[in-house]
Design a protein around this motif. Sequence first.
Motif, short mmCIF file in Angstrom:
data_model
loop_
_atom_site.label_atom_id
_atom_site.label_comp_id
_atom_site.label_asym_id
_atom_site.label_seq_id
_atom_site.Cartn_x
_atom_site.Cartn_y
_atom_site.Cartn_z
N LEU A 159 62.99 67.72 97.10
CA LEU A 159 62.83 66.45 96.39
C LEU A 159 61.76 65.55 96.99
N ALA A 160 61.37 65.79 98.25
CA ALA A 160 60.43 64.89 98.90
C ALA A 160 59.52 65.66 99.85
N VAL A 161 58.23 65.31 99.84
CA VAL A 161 57.23 65.94 100.70
C VAL A 161 56.31 64.85 101.26
N PHE A 162 56.02 64.97 102.55
CA PHE A 162 54.99 64.13 103.16
C PHE A 162 54.00 65.05 103.86
N LEU A 163 52.73 64.94 103.49
CA LEU A 163 51.67 65.79 104.02
C LEU A 163 50.77 65.01 104.97
N GLY A 164 50.78 65.39 106.25
CA GLY A 164 49.86 64.77 107.19
C GLY A 164 50.51 63.74 108.09
N ASP A 165 51.72 64.03 108.57
CA ASP A 165 52.40 63.11 109.48
C ASP A 165 51.75 63.23 110.86
N VAL A 166 50.56 62.65 110.96
CA VAL A 166 49.72 62.74 112.15
C VAL A 166 49.41 61.33 112.62
N HIS A 177 54.61 58.21 113.36
CA HIS A 177 55.37 59.33 112.84
C HIS A 177 56.53 58.83 111.99
N LEU A 178 56.80 59.53 110.91
CA LEU A 178 57.95 59.20 110.07
C LEU A 178 59.23 59.44 110.85
N ASP A 179 60.17 58.54 110.70
CA ASP A 179 61.50 58.80 111.25
C ASP A 179 62.52 59.02 110.14
N GLU A 180 62.07 58.85 108.89
CA GLU A 180 62.96 59.04 107.75
C GLU A 180 62.15 59.42 106.52
N LEU A 181 62.70 60.28 105.69
CA LEU A 181 62.10 60.60 104.40
C LEU A 181 63.22 60.90 103.41
N HIS A 182 63.15 60.29 102.26
CA HIS A 182 64.16 60.47 101.21
C HIS A 182 65.55 60.07 101.72
N GLY A 183 65.57 59.07 102.60
CA GLY A 183 66.83 58.60 103.15
C GLY A 183 67.44 59.51 104.19
N LEU A 184 66.69 60.51 104.63
CA LEU A 184 67.18 61.48 105.62
C LEU A 184 66.42 61.32 106.93
N PRO A 185 67.11 61.44 108.06
CA PRO A 185 66.40 61.36 109.34
C PRO A 185 65.50 62.57 109.53
N VAL A 236 66.62 78.61 108.00
CA VAL A 236 67.42 77.67 107.21
C VAL A 236 67.73 78.29 105.84
N ASP A 237 68.55 77.59 105.09
CA ASP A 237 68.78 77.97 103.69
C ASP A 237 67.72 77.27 102.85
N PRO A 238 66.66 77.95 102.43
CA PRO A 238 65.56 77.27 101.73
C PRO A 238 66.02 76.46 100.53
N ALA A 239 67.00 76.96 99.80
CA ALA A 239 67.46 76.25 98.61
C ALA A 239 68.12 74.92 98.95
N GLY A 240 68.54 74.76 100.20
CA GLY A 240 69.18 73.52 100.61
C GLY A 240 68.24 72.47 101.17
N VAL A 241 66.97 72.83 101.35
CA VAL A 241 65.99 71.88 101.91
C VAL A 241 65.69 70.80 100.87
N ARG A 242 65.88 69.56 101.28
CA ARG A 242 65.67 68.43 100.36
C ARG A 242 64.37 67.67 100.65
N ALA A 243 63.95 67.68 101.92
CA ALA A 243 62.76 66.90 102.28
C ALA A 243 61.99 67.63 103.37
N LEU A 244 60.67 67.65 103.23
CA LEU A 244 59.78 68.31 104.18
C LEU A 244 58.68 67.37 104.63
N VAL A 245 58.46 67.33 105.93
CA VAL A 245 57.37 66.54 106.53
C VAL A 245 56.41 67.52 107.19
N VAL A 246 55.18 67.55 106.73
CA VAL A 246 54.16 68.42 107.31
C VAL A 246 53.38 67.62 108.33
#
Length: 321
Positions: free
Chosen positions: A102-109, A6-14, A63-73
Amino acid sequence: MSAVEHLDELHGLPVFDFPAAGKDDALPETGAVAWRLSVDPDAEDEAAQEPYGKLWQRFLAAVDPAGVRALVVGEWGDVCAEDSSEAVGLLVGAREQLTGLLAVFLGDVVPEEAEISWIAQSDVTPVLTAYPRLQELGVRGGADLVLGPVRHEHLRTLAVESGGLPAGVVRAVAASDLPALEYLELWLGVPECGGNAAVADLAPLLAGERLPALRHLGLRNSALQDGIAGAVATAPVVARLASLDLSLGALGDEGAAALLAGQPLTHLSWLDLHHHFIGAATARQLRDALEPAGVEVDLDEPVREEEDEHGVLQRYTAVDE
C-alpha cells in the motif's frame, strides 16, 4: 533539525531495517512494520557490501511477501553514480508477490549518505502502474527523476522531496487524474539543482479539477515562493484544503502580502511558512488575521538575506544540495 531525515514511519507503521547480510536479527510480523531495504556501499567489511538485488531476494525469502504493506527503499548502492532503476525494476517485477503493498518510499537517503540533489532517481511511473491499489508514494531526489501522467484510482498521498524538481515531473503531476489524492507535497527547489519549473506549471494543480479529494497541499522549498504564494492566493483548490504548506523556501513580504490580500484562509487548520524571509510587521499581520480564527500559523525559522560575492542580497531555500 534537518528537513531531510530517515523515515521513522510510513503508512502509520514504524520503519524496521531489514538486517544486513550475515545478521540473524529476529524479524517482526510481516505486516506490522514498514520494511526498509538499504545497502551500505561504504561498509568496511567486504561481506557486508551486498548488492541490492541480493538483498531484495533475501527479503522476499525471509518474509511473507503478500503481507508486506509498506516498503522504504534506502541506498541501492552508490546512489550518486547508480540511479534507482534497478530498485524500481525489482519492485515492479514483484507485483504478483507483493499483493498487499500500500505504501512505497523511494530514496530514504540522508545528507550523511548523499546530498538530496545528488540522489540519482529514474522513471518511477511503473511503480504506480504496477500497483493500482497503492495508497502512498514518496520519492526523495530530483536528479534524473521521471514521472509520466497517470490515472490512479487509489493513491491518497504523493510526496516528492528534492533540491530541484524537474518541470516535467511537476507537469506530469498536474496532468494526472488522481481522484483519491488527499495529500500532495512537492519540493520545487532551485535552478542550480535542476528545479526549472515555473509558477505557470502549477496552474492545473491549483485549479484542482483533477484532485477532487485534496485536503493538504505543500509547495515547498522553492526559490519562487513569492510567486507561488501569489498564485495560491487566488487558486480554486485552496477553498477545500484543510492545510497549506509553503515552507522551506524564499517566501518574503511580497508573498505574505499576497496571501493576506487573497481569498480567505481562515478555514485552514494550519498554515506552515517556516523558514521564511518575512519581516516582523508582516508576520504579525498574518498572525492577527488567521490565529483568532483558529488557524495554527508556523512562522518559525525567520532568516535574513545574505550577501553573495558581489554584495547582492540573496535568499536561499532550506534544502538545496
